[in-house]
Design a protein around this motif. Sequence first.
Motif, PDB file in Angstrom:
ATOM      1  N   GLU A  55      -8.894   8.366   4.130  1.00 14.32           N
ATOM      2  CA  GLU A  55      -9.828   7.988   3.065  1.00 14.32           C
ATOM      3  C   GLU A  55     -10.384   9.173   2.294  1.00 14.32           C
ATOM      4  O   GLU A  55     -10.860   9.017   1.177  1.00 14.32           O
ATOM      5  CB  GLU A  55     -10.993   7.169   3.656  1.00 14.32           C
ATOM      6  N   TYR A  64      -6.788   4.672   1.662  1.00 16.39           N
ATOM      7  CA  TYR A  64      -7.477   4.401   0.402  1.00 16.39           C
ATOM      8  C   TYR A  64      -7.512   5.619  -0.511  1.00 16.39           C
ATOM      9  O   TYR A  64      -7.604   5.493  -1.730  1.00 16.39           O
ATOM     10  CB  TYR A  64      -8.904   3.911   0.667  1.00 16.39           C
ATOM     11  N   ARG A  69      -5.061   1.565  -2.546  1.00 18.61           N
ATOM     12  CA  ARG A  69      -5.337   0.364  -1.754  1.00 18.61           C
ATOM     13  C   ARG A  69      -4.116  -0.546  -1.811  1.00 18.61           C
ATOM     14  O   ARG A  69      -3.280  -0.412  -2.694  1.00 18.61           O
ATOM     15  CB  ARG A  69      -6.539  -0.370  -2.345  1.00 18.61           C
ATOM     16  N   GLN A  80       0.850  -1.195   0.000  1.00 17.62           N
ATOM     17  CA  GLN A  80       0.000   0.000   0.000  1.00 17.62           C
ATOM     18  C   GLN A  80       0.886   1.245   0.000  1.00 17.62           C
ATOM     19  O   GLN A  80       1.789   1.366   0.833  1.00 17.62           O
ATOM     20  CB  GLN A  80      -0.917   0.021   1.224  1.00 17.62           C
TER      21      GLN A  80
END
Length: 285
Positions: A247, A266, A270, A52
Amino acid sequence: RADLAMYQAKAAGRNTLCFFDPEMHAVLARRAALEVDLRQGLLDGQFFLQYQPQVDDAGGVTGAEALLRWRHPQRGMVSPGEFIPVAESSGLILPLGQWVLEAAARQLAVWSRQYETSHLSLAVNISARQFRDPRFVEQVLRIIEQTGANPQRLKLEITESLLLDDIGDAIDKMSALKSHGVGFSLDDFGTGYSSLSYLKRLPLDQLKIDQSFVRDVLTDPNDAAIARTIVALAQTLGLGVIAEGVETAEQRSFLSEHGCRAFQGYLFGRPGAAEDLLAQSPTVA
Ligand code: C2E
Ligand code: MG
Ligand code: MG
Ligand code: MG
């Protein structure tokens, strides 16, 4: 972990009957089966890593966190939240953690050889049980040597739980690895029990703000205060700071306004294949 806590609570309340609790039996049976399957999965190569992105203030990818994945032949994908605790309690985290370090170091060496990716750092999660192993330092150094990974680009993510054991031993191990260039980040920071005096003594490089504080940072004044305090604390101690679980652009802006310059979540990408790390569309506000 939640399951186990629930059954420990139940066992305490109804101690004579708990053994026959069908729910508890199902959970214990699944744990036992998972342990057998973990052992086999290691032999059969059912584990792999995803990466990630970690980004800087401009949204540029500076590195990644390696996250362990298990594709079970019958159960499908099993989440680390479920199998890591089983691996820890059974001791299988030692060979499994070793596998993770080897796979991550190999990937790091691949990145170092390519011009476009040679700047990338890689964060690897280390469980308390793994860190406690007396051979931990020599294992990490051997893996670095065998893979040719640059230790300056390797960052080990440890948690506060590990500091409850033996702070002197933790400092010794971290210092030994640091002298070879390996960095340390304190994962899920704010959720544990580390005292500030411990924090000052540890040869850390970075605090990682836990995602539980990031989630409601815009709506919960307590979480906002905690996030700001962690950033300030990192600055006071001369440490870097990174926020996980980012996010939304609003969360990123809030954290950025309060001095956080590194992000993971995110919003930026991801967990995915190593090859896709730089291909993910960067989200810069
Ligand atoms: P962690 O180290 O705190 O990793 C962050 C977790 O948050 C990962 O879950 C990641 O997929 C997830 N995440 C990342 N960005 C976001 C976001 O924007 N929103 C939300 N809601 N979640 C996000 P994952 O992969 O399921 O891993 C869970 C935990 O399992 C990790 O938490 C870590 O404690 C453990 N783990 C994973 N891989 C390893 C490993 O190789 N070794 C050890 N010992 N533990 C590992
Ligand atoms: Mg982590
Ligand atoms: Mg974390
Ligand atoms: Mg976390």
